[in-house]
Design a protein around this motif. Structure first.
Motif, PDB file in Angstrom:
ATOM      1  N   PHE A   1      -0.651  -7.458  -2.973  1.00  0.00           N
ATOM      2  CA  PHE A   1      -1.016  -6.084  -3.316  1.00  0.00           C
ATOM      3  C   PHE A   1      -2.088  -5.559  -2.362  1.00  0.00           C
ATOM      4  O   PHE A   1      -2.008  -4.422  -1.892  1.00  0.00           O
ATOM      5  N   SER A   2      -3.078  -6.397  -2.064  1.00  0.00           N
ATOM      6  CA  SER A   2      -4.161  -5.958  -1.183  1.00  0.00           C
ATOM      7  C   SER A   2      -3.651  -5.646   0.218  1.00  0.00           C
ATOM      8  O   SER A   2      -3.975  -4.600   0.794  1.00  0.00           O
ATOM      9  N   MET A   3      -2.826  -6.528   0.790  1.00  0.00           N
ATOM     10  CA  MET A   3      -2.317  -6.311   2.137  1.00  0.00           C
ATOM     11  C   MET A   3      -1.365  -5.124   2.203  1.00  0.00           C
ATOM     12  O   MET A   3      -1.296  -4.428   3.222  1.00  0.00           O
ATOM     13  N   SER A   4      -0.613  -4.872   1.133  1.00  0.00           N
ATOM     14  CA  SER A   4       0.340  -3.759   1.149  1.00  0.00           C
ATOM     15  C   SER A   4      -0.355  -2.410   1.282  1.00  0.00           C
ATOM     16  O   SER A   4       0.231  -1.453   1.790  1.00  0.00           O
ATOM     17  N   THR A   5      -1.620  -2.350   0.861  1.00  0.00           N
ATOM     18  CA  THR A   5      -2.334  -1.074   0.965  1.00  0.00           C
ATOM     19  C   THR A   5      -2.674  -0.712   2.409  1.00  0.00           C
ATOM     20  O   THR A   5      -3.020   0.433   2.691  1.00  0.00           O
ATOM     21  N   LEU A   6      -2.595  -1.682   3.327  1.00  0.00           N
ATOM     22  CA  LEU A   6      -2.790  -1.347   4.741  1.00  0.00           C
ATOM     23  C   LEU A   6      -1.727  -0.356   5.207  1.00  0.00           C
ATOM     24  O   LEU A   6      -2.011   0.553   5.990  1.00  0.00           O
ATOM     25  N   TYR A   7      -0.507  -0.535   4.713  1.00  0.00           N
ATOM     26  CA  TYR A   7       0.553   0.411   5.071  1.00  0.00           C
ATOM     27  C   TYR A   7       0.235   1.800   4.504  1.00  0.00           C
ATOM     28  O   TYR A   7       0.441   2.818   5.172  1.00  0.00           O
ATOM     29  N   LEU A   8      -0.271   1.852   3.283  1.00  0.00           N
ATOM     30  CA  LEU A   8      -0.608   3.143   2.682  1.00  0.00           C
ATOM     31  C   LEU A   8      -1.711   3.835   3.482  1.00  0.00           C
ATOM     32  O   LEU A   8      -1.697   5.057   3.630  1.00  0.00           O
ATOM     33  N   LEU A   9      -2.669   3.066   3.994  1.00  0.00           N
ATOM     34  CA  LEU A   9      -3.694   3.652   4.855  1.00  0.00           C
ATOM     35  C   LEU A   9      -3.075   4.204   6.140  1.00  0.00           C
ATOM     36  O   LEU A   9      -3.444   5.283   6.602  1.00  0.00           O
ATOM     37  N   SER A  10      -2.114   3.475   6.692  1.00  0.00           N
ATOM     38  CA  SER A  10      -1.512   3.900   7.960  1.00  0.00           C
ATOM     39  C   SER A  10      -0.730   5.195   7.833  1.00  0.00           C
ATOM     40  O   SER A  10      -0.512   5.886   8.827  1.00  0.00           O
ATOM     41  N   THR A  11      -0.304   5.547   6.618  1.00  0.00           N
ATOM     42  CA  THR A  11       0.500   6.762   6.431  1.00  0.00           C
ATOM     43  C   THR A  11      -0.353   8.016   6.244  1.00  0.00           C
ATOM     44  O   THR A  11       0.185   9.117   6.161  1.00  0.00           O
ATOM     45  N   GLN A  12      -1.670   7.853   6.168  1.00  0.00           N
ATOM     46  CA  GLN A  12      -2.541   9.019   6.044  1.00  0.00           C
ATOM     47  C   GLN A  12      -2.561   9.794   7.367  1.00  0.00           C
ATOM     48  O   GLN A  12      -2.179   9.277   8.417  1.00  0.00           O
ATOM     49  N   ASP A  13      -3.033  11.047   7.294  1.00  0.00           N
ATOM     50  CA  ASP A  13      -3.070  11.878   8.500  1.00  0.00           C
ATOM     51  C   ASP A  13      -3.886  11.221   9.616  1.00  0.00           C
ATOM     52  O   ASP A  13      -3.542  11.329  10.789  1.00  0.00           O
ATOM     53  N   ASN A  14      -4.974  10.577   9.243  1.00  0.00           N
ATOM     54  CA  ASN A  14      -5.804   9.875  10.229  1.00  0.00           C
ATOM     55  C   ASN A  14      -5.703   8.365  10.025  1.00  0.00           C
ATOM     56  O   ASN A  14      -6.688   7.636  10.111  1.00  0.00           O
ATOM     57  N   GLY A  15      -4.471   7.908   9.749  1.00  0.00           N
ATOM     58  CA  GLY A  15      -4.235   6.500   9.438  1.00  0.00           C
ATOM     59  C   GLY A  15      -4.783   5.528  10.463  1.00  0.00           C
ATOM     60  O   GLY A  15      -5.510   4.592  10.110  1.00  0.00           O
ATOM     61  N   PRO A  16      -4.479   5.699  11.771  1.00  0.00           N
ATOM     62  CA  PRO A  16      -5.025   4.770  12.765  1.00  0.00           C
ATOM     63  C   PRO A  16      -6.551   4.729  12.768  1.00  0.00           C
ATOM     64  O   PRO A  16      -7.148   3.655  12.930  1.00  0.00           O
ATOM     65  N   SER A  17      -7.192   5.882  12.562  1.00  0.00           N
ATOM     66  CA  SER A  17      -8.656   5.912  12.519  1.00  0.00           C
ATOM     67  C   SER A  17      -9.187   5.119  11.335  1.00  0.00           C
ATOM     68  O   SER A  17     -10.176   4.376  11.448  1.00  0.00           O
ATOM     69  N   LEU A  18      -8.530   5.266  10.186  1.00  0.00           N
ATOM     70  CA  LEU A  18      -8.960   4.535   8.994  1.00  0.00           C
ATOM     71  C   LEU A  18      -8.772   3.027   9.172  1.00  0.00           C
ATOM     72  O   LEU A  18      -9.644   2.238   8.804  1.00  0.00           O
ATOM     73  N   LEU A  19      -7.627   2.633   9.717  1.00  0.00           N
ATOM     74  CA  LEU A  19      -7.374   1.212   9.942  1.00  0.00           C
ATOM     75  C   LEU A  19      -8.355   0.624  10.954  1.00  0.00           C
ATOM     76  O   LEU A  19      -8.857  -0.491  10.782  1.00  0.00           O
ATOM     77  N   LEU A  20      -8.627   1.390  12.018  1.00  0.00           N
ATOM     78  CA  LEU A  20      -9.577   0.919  13.028  1.00  0.00           C
ATOM     79  C   LEU A  20     -10.966   0.767  12.422  1.00  0.00           C
ATOM     80  O   LEU A  20     -11.665  -0.223  12.678  1.00  0.00           O
ATOM     81  N   PHE A  21     -11.370   1.740  11.619  1.00  0.00           N
ATOM     82  CA  PHE A  21     -12.660   1.661  10.927  1.00  0.00           C
ATOM     83  C   PHE A  21     -12.719   0.409  10.061  1.00  0.00           C
ATOM     84  O   PHE A  21     -13.709  -0.334  10.074  1.00  0.00           O
ATOM     85  N   LEU A  22     -11.647   0.144   9.318  1.00  0.00           N
ATOM     86  CA  LEU A  22     -11.623  -1.005   8.417  1.00  0.00           C
ATOM     87  C   LEU A  22     -11.757  -2.317   9.170  1.00  0.00           C
ATOM     88  O   LEU A  22     -12.621  -3.144   8.860  1.00  0.00           O
ATOM     89  N   VAL A  23     -10.916  -2.531  10.183  1.00  0.00           N
ATOM     90  CA  VAL A  23     -10.935  -3.838  10.864  1.00  0.00           C
ATOM     91  C   VAL A  23     -12.201  -4.021  11.697  1.00  0.00           C
ATOM     92  O   VAL A  23     -12.751  -5.133  11.760  1.00  0.00           O
TER      93      VAL A  23
END
Length: 261
Positions: A117-139
């Protein structure tokens, strides 16, 4: 040295995957699923080392069902999660000794929630308008905090943070970890604004910088807790690493433990 070389290879691949995620969402989801499946398999190995006998293949199949639901119908995540939890209950009822049905189900379902469940939310983050920015911030907040804790803790650490869970972690390293996450966040905000000023919209961290810094602190604290609870599970199983997949790093679960929480 192996740890550094592994990071040199994997970090650019992860960053590339983040920035291609809007164009190739299926590739992004497939890679995240592969990482989650490997980590979940290692987790189930830890559970079995503590006396469980989990239906590993059935759990991985349920993980695949969850990821398909997240990819196709994220609005159905809750009922699908409930359904596959009951499926695992049935599987354990038919394959486990009667006195192990509930413990084996509990290990299996929790692993699905904790990792799947936790890892699947990475995909949900990637689908946001600024998905790459959010993922980059997270990692980057997780990685920078981990690096700062490692080197500052080694050099200056004196006061133990949680000696029963992870004897090498110190309060000095923990505070350095928070500082590392905050510093990388400030750098990300600065870089994004410089790029925006030159009409390059690769990164987006709009709004009050203080909110992003506060979020970085929350992410860092969650990451440190994630690392500690994963260490607790390994100690309970009597092992140092959850696996030996990555040279210098141990298993896949060892690498994503801070990310999960």
């Amino acid at each position: 040295m192996q740890r550094v070389l592994t990071a040199v290879v994997l970090v650019p691949l992860v960053l590339l995957l983040i920035f291609v995620s809007p164009k190739w969402p299926l590739l992004f989801m497939a890679v995240v699923f592969a990482v989650a499946a490997l980590a979940l398999w290692e987790y189930l190995g830890l559970a079995d080392a503590m006396g469980a006998k989990t239906p590993r293949v059935a759990v991985i199949v349920c993980l695949a069902i969850l990821f398909v639901a997240v990819f196709r119908r994220p609005d159905l995540m809750a009922p699908v999660t409930g359904a596959i939890a009951l499926m695992l209950f049935v599987a354990c009822a038919f394959r486990s000794p009667v006195n192990r049905v509930l413990p084996n189900t509990a290990y299996s379902v929790f692993g699905l929630l904790y990792i799947g469940f936790s890892m699947s939310t990475l995909y949900l983050l990637s689908t946001q308008d600024n998905g790459p920015s959010l993922l980059l911030f997270l990692v980057l907040t997780v990685w920078s905090g981990d690096i700062a804790a490692l080197y500052i803790g080694r050099a200056f650490g004196r006061w133990k943070l949680a000696p029963t869970l992870s004897p090498n972690k110190t309060w000095e390293g923990s505070f350095a970890s928070v500082a590392g996450s905050v510093l990388i966040t400030i750098l990300l905000i600065y870089v994004s604004r410089v790029l925006t000023a030159h009409d390059v919209n690769t990164l987006s961290y709009s709004g009050n910088p203080g909110l992003w810094i506060g979020l970085a602190v929350l992410v860092n604290v969650a990451a440190q807790l994630g690392d500690l609870v994963e260490s607790a599970s390994k100690r309970g199983a009597g092992v140092k690493d959850s696996g030996h997949l990555l040279p210098g790093h141990g298993g896949m679960l060892d690498r994503i433990d801070a990310l999960l929480l």
